[in-house]
Design a protein around this motif. Sequence first.
Motif, mmCIF file in Angstrom:
data_model
loop_
_atom_site.group_PDB
_atom_site.id
_atom_site.type_symbol
_atom_site.label_atom_id
_atom_site.label_comp_id
_atom_site.label_asym_id
_atom_site.label_seq_id
_atom_site.Cartn_x
_atom_site.Cartn_y
_atom_site.Cartn_z
ATOM 1 N N THR A 243 0.829 -1.320 -0.038
ATOM 2 C CA THR A 243 -0.053 -0.061 0.137
ATOM 3 C C THR A 243 0.808 1.224 -0.014
ATOM 4 N N LEU B 63 2.623 1.887 -3.523
ATOM 5 C CA LEU B 63 1.345 2.342 -4.460
ATOM 6 C C LEU B 63 1.118 3.790 -4.203
ATOM 7 N N THR B 64 0.901 4.092 -3.140
ATOM 8 C CA THR B 64 0.670 5.518 -2.561
ATOM 9 C C THR B 64 1.813 6.610 -3.204
ATOM 10 N N ILE C 19 3.389 -4.256 -10.583
ATOM 11 C CA ILE C 19 2.858 -4.669 -9.359
ATOM 12 C C ILE C 19 2.980 -6.041 -9.300
ATOM 13 N N LEU D 170 -5.369 -5.564 -5.423
ATOM 14 C CA LEU D 170 -5.493 -3.992 -5.372
ATOM 15 C C LEU D 170 -6.900 -3.339 -4.827
ATOM 16 N N PHE E 40 -7.546 0.528 -3.933
ATOM 17 C CA PHE E 40 -7.057 1.147 -5.018
ATOM 18 C C PHE E 40 -8.055 0.840 -6.249
#
Length: 344
Positions: free
Chosen positions: A87, A90-91, A107, A128, A133
Amino acid sequence: MKQHTSFELIRLSKQTADARMRLRLLAVAHFLDGANRTQVAAMTKISRRIVNQWISNYLSQGLSGLESKKSSGRPPRLTDEQAKQLTLMLTEAAKSETGGRLTGQDIQGYILSEFGISFHLNHVYKILRKLGFSWLSSRSKHPKQNVEVMEAFKKFPLSTIVDIPIFVSPAEIDIWFQDEARIGQQNTTSKLWAEKGTRPLAVRQRQFEYVHLFGAVCPRSGATEAFISPYINKEVMRQHLSQISLATPSGRYAVVIMDGASWHANDIADDFENLSVVKLPPYSPELNPIEQVWSWLRQHKLANRCFEGYESIVDACSEAWSAFIEDKERVKKLCHRQWATMIT
């Protein structure tokens, strides 16, 4: 624990919408009517082992023993700590100053290299979604944009602007947002409703006729002013400010917020007694809500269209602007910004 008769269980089986629960109730009802477990299994076409389990659960727990137990399923292959790390990655990637984007394959490769776990690509997408997401459209951002300057601008008390005459109180000030958009034959295309599995075509011209649409909105009152011109310069900008000045009611004062374009010179408001301008920080179109107005005009009225020439572009812009401003509440809602409220 309440004991039921076979009649009560049959009545309950008719009331439940759960087909599995209905079968279990009927099996126990047959048992209470005197059938042995082998006979119940034959009547219900269910194995004797399962029937024996149902009857035992009912005798020890009552109706609750017949309810379906939620399956825990297999434990997730990603630990909580690994999910947090994914997380965070990705952020941070979504906020990257260098641009680019992560694909599903990226990913998938990250999970394999960091955690040693191989997932099918479809399962990566499930992970995801579970982490919150989605595949979203991004907004443009200039690489030189300074977030700190933008935040400082929003915190600036507009009631202390030095260009406002000292005799004007904050309660008498109207905040206007102003900008220009170029609309022409090299038009934008937008999403549209179409049959699943198809890719619809939208006509896009390649000619070069265009107009400049000057627009200004006052979120407090819902007032608007627009001006269409074939070109842009300081004199045209003064004409637009003249519109805003005339639209400002007697006894009120207009502060017009605009970007730092070259034709937005510091002296363009010198001839107006009831108006002054404030410049936005560089590379900060997000601070100007009229950007959402341009988006509304294109998405609802101007995109996916052809124009014969200059006059047809003018007509289309006029019609689009009229459609937008016919609902003042829409203008207020779309353009209101809490930070641009005068201190009273």
